[in-house]
Design a protein around this motif. Sequence first.
Motif, short mmCIF file in Angstrom:
data_model
loop_
_atom_site.label_atom_id
_atom_site.label_comp_id
_atom_site.label_asym_id
_atom_site.label_seq_id
_atom_site.Cartn_x
_atom_site.Cartn_y
_atom_site.Cartn_z
N UNK A 160 4.35 -3.18 -3.17
CA UNK A 160 5.47 -3.13 -2.97
C UNK A 160 5.52 -4.62 -3.91
N UNK A 161 6.97 -5.53 -3.75
CA UNK A 161 6.82 -6.95 -3.92
C UNK A 161 6.59 -7.65 -3.04
N UNK A 162 6.41 -7.76 -2.39
CA UNK A 162 5.85 -8.14 -0.78
C UNK A 162 4.80 -8.54 -0.38
N UNK A 163 3.91 -7.08 -0.98
CA UNK A 163 2.21 -7.22 -0.77
C UNK A 163 1.75 -8.63 -1.91
N UNK A 168 -0.54 -11.82 -6.15
CA UNK A 168 -1.39 -12.31 -6.93
C UNK A 168 -1.33 -12.17 -8.06
N UNK A 169 -1.29 -10.74 -8.35
CA UNK A 169 -0.59 -10.84 -10.16
C UNK A 169 0.75 -11.13 -10.91
N UNK A 170 1.83 -11.87 -10.05
CA UNK A 170 3.38 -12.32 -10.22
C UNK A 170 2.21 -14.33 -10.23
N UNK A 182 3.70 -4.71 -14.12
CA UNK A 182 3.53 -5.47 -12.90
C UNK A 182 4.28 -4.08 -12.05
N UNK A 183 3.66 -3.10 -12.05
CA UNK A 183 4.59 -1.79 -11.74
C UNK A 183 4.34 -1.91 -9.99
N UNK A 184 5.43 -1.07 -9.49
CA UNK A 184 5.47 -1.17 -8.02
C UNK A 184 6.88 -0.29 -7.74
N UNK A 185 5.93 -0.12 -6.80
CA UNK A 185 6.48 1.24 -5.56
C UNK A 185 5.82 2.22 -5.36
N UNK A 186 4.70 1.94 -5.64
CA UNK A 186 3.78 3.28 -5.45
C UNK A 186 3.44 3.70 -4.41
N UNK A 187 3.15 4.40 -3.52
CA UNK A 187 3.29 4.96 -1.88
C UNK A 187 2.57 4.15 -1.49
N UNK A 188 0.71 3.75 -2.06
CA UNK A 188 -0.23 3.16 -1.23
C UNK A 188 -0.86 2.91 -2.07
N UNK A 338 6.86 -18.06 -9.19
CA UNK A 338 5.97 -16.98 -9.71
C UNK A 338 6.83 -15.85 -9.06
N UNK A 339 6.63 -15.66 -7.87
CA UNK A 339 7.27 -14.76 -7.63
C UNK A 339 8.15 -14.18 -7.52
N UNK A 340 9.26 -14.53 -8.61
CA UNK A 340 10.85 -14.15 -8.97
C UNK A 340 10.98 -13.09 -9.30
N UNK A 341 10.14 -12.63 -10.33
CA UNK A 341 10.20 -11.81 -11.18
C UNK A 341 9.68 -10.80 -10.59
N UNK A 342 11.13 -9.28 -11.13
CA UNK A 342 10.36 -8.33 -10.94
C UNK A 342 9.25 -7.21 -11.18
N UNK A 343 9.20 -6.46 -11.47
CA UNK A 343 8.44 -5.93 -11.74
C UNK A 343 9.01 -4.08 -12.10
N UNK A 344 8.72 -3.60 -12.67
CA UNK A 344 9.22 -2.23 -13.05
C UNK A 344 9.03 -1.10 -12.24
N UNK A 345 9.39 -0.58 -12.21
CA UNK A 345 9.82 0.30 -10.63
C UNK A 345 9.42 1.40 -11.08
N UNK A 346 8.05 1.90 -10.21
CA UNK A 346 7.17 2.92 -10.28
C UNK A 346 7.62 4.84 -10.66
N UNK A 347 8.58 5.13 -10.65
CA UNK A 347 9.36 5.64 -10.44
C UNK A 347 9.64 5.80 -12.19
N UNK A 348 10.39 4.77 -12.76
CA UNK A 348 10.31 4.71 -14.08
C UNK A 348 9.21 4.70 -15.46
N UNK A 349 8.11 4.84 -14.16
CA UNK A 349 6.77 5.10 -15.17
C UNK A 349 5.89 6.00 -15.22
N UNK A 350 5.99 6.47 -13.99
CA UNK A 350 4.74 7.41 -13.55
C UNK A 350 5.77 8.84 -12.87
N UNK A 351 4.84 9.89 -12.90
CA UNK A 351 5.56 11.04 -11.80
C UNK A 351 5.50 10.37 -10.32
#
Length: 368
Positions: A160-163, A168-170, A182-188, A338-351
């Motif tokens: 998530x964008x809060x973790x 760190x990468x942002x 950065x791909x965000x939204x993985x389950x865990x 530094x943290x204001x940029x959103x990452x790519x949403x998980x469902x747009x990138x992977x299964x």
Amino acid sequence: MSHRLFVPLSLGAAAILLAPPALADAVSDFYGKKEITVVVGTSSGGSYDTTARVTARHFGQYVPGKPAVIVQNRPGASSRVAANWLYNAGPRDGSIIGAFSQTLGMSQALGQRGIKYDAARFNWIGTPIQPISVMVGWKSSGIRSLLDAREKEFVVGATSATGANFIYPALANYLFDLKLKIIIGYKGANEVDLALERGEIAIRGSGTWNDVKADRPHWLAGDKIVILIQNSLKKHPDLPDVPRFVDLAKTPEQRAVLELMGRVAAIGRPWLTNRDVPAERVTALRTAFDATMKDVKFRAEAKKLKMEIDPLTGAELQAMVAEMVKTPKNIVDLTNAALSRDGTQCEKFTDVKYCAKKKKKKKAKKAE
């Protein structure tokens, strides 16, 4: 590895130490009739949950009245859901202990949305561990140093964008002009690790060095990974040649931002109780926690689970968080930029099976 702070004994704590037996009996009477609930602000099975459960199994015997201790999970928004609940609706009697994210104070300092607590007003009890956070690269991707991302894009997995695995990468992208996607939204964390092994991503945004050793030993045995940075105030003995995040800083402002990240990491896996809890109960909980950290059976169980016990006291955490929420505005502004940029949403990138389900927004009820 302890990062000790000198914290003078408060008048309240001193008063409890000198209190008459009746006061101690009152604490014992209260907890003897109560059950302590440890509320973990993350889902089950992760580092926060495991650490909380191991500690809870040995904690109750040192609390006056020897109450039973149970553990519940209330995950959401990097512990923000649980922290907001405790601060605003939870009991203020010392019967609830929060095992929440190390980022509570930083999130408040940065003025992030959804904060409905004052981290400095929680009564901090202690942390059993100060795990070293590391950024892990998958060797077959070609990465050998974090700064390799100045010349080539590498994909990073985050929850998530809060973790921390996003933060760190942002920060690295913004401060050092890197090309990390950065791909965000993985389950865990497990889903991020699987994506790394599939070659879907090249970097895990954050995780603890201890968890790598304990949960993914085949990564090390097979020479599959490279540790890119360690986010800490001091280097781990296992990683003498791996740079700290702060070692990459070139300006005083960059150093201040990355030192803030190091202090966040040092908070570890903290325990706290609510604001306005009677001082004598806070003292009893802190004393019980400190005793637990020295307990032979606790240490033996922790060793079996490959937990590196490295505690900080409640007073030390209280001082660290109080300082953190007063972070100077120029450092706050730089970090937020530094943290204001959103990452790519998980469902747009992977299964999508690897992605957390998006919560449906509740429709406003029409006025009748």
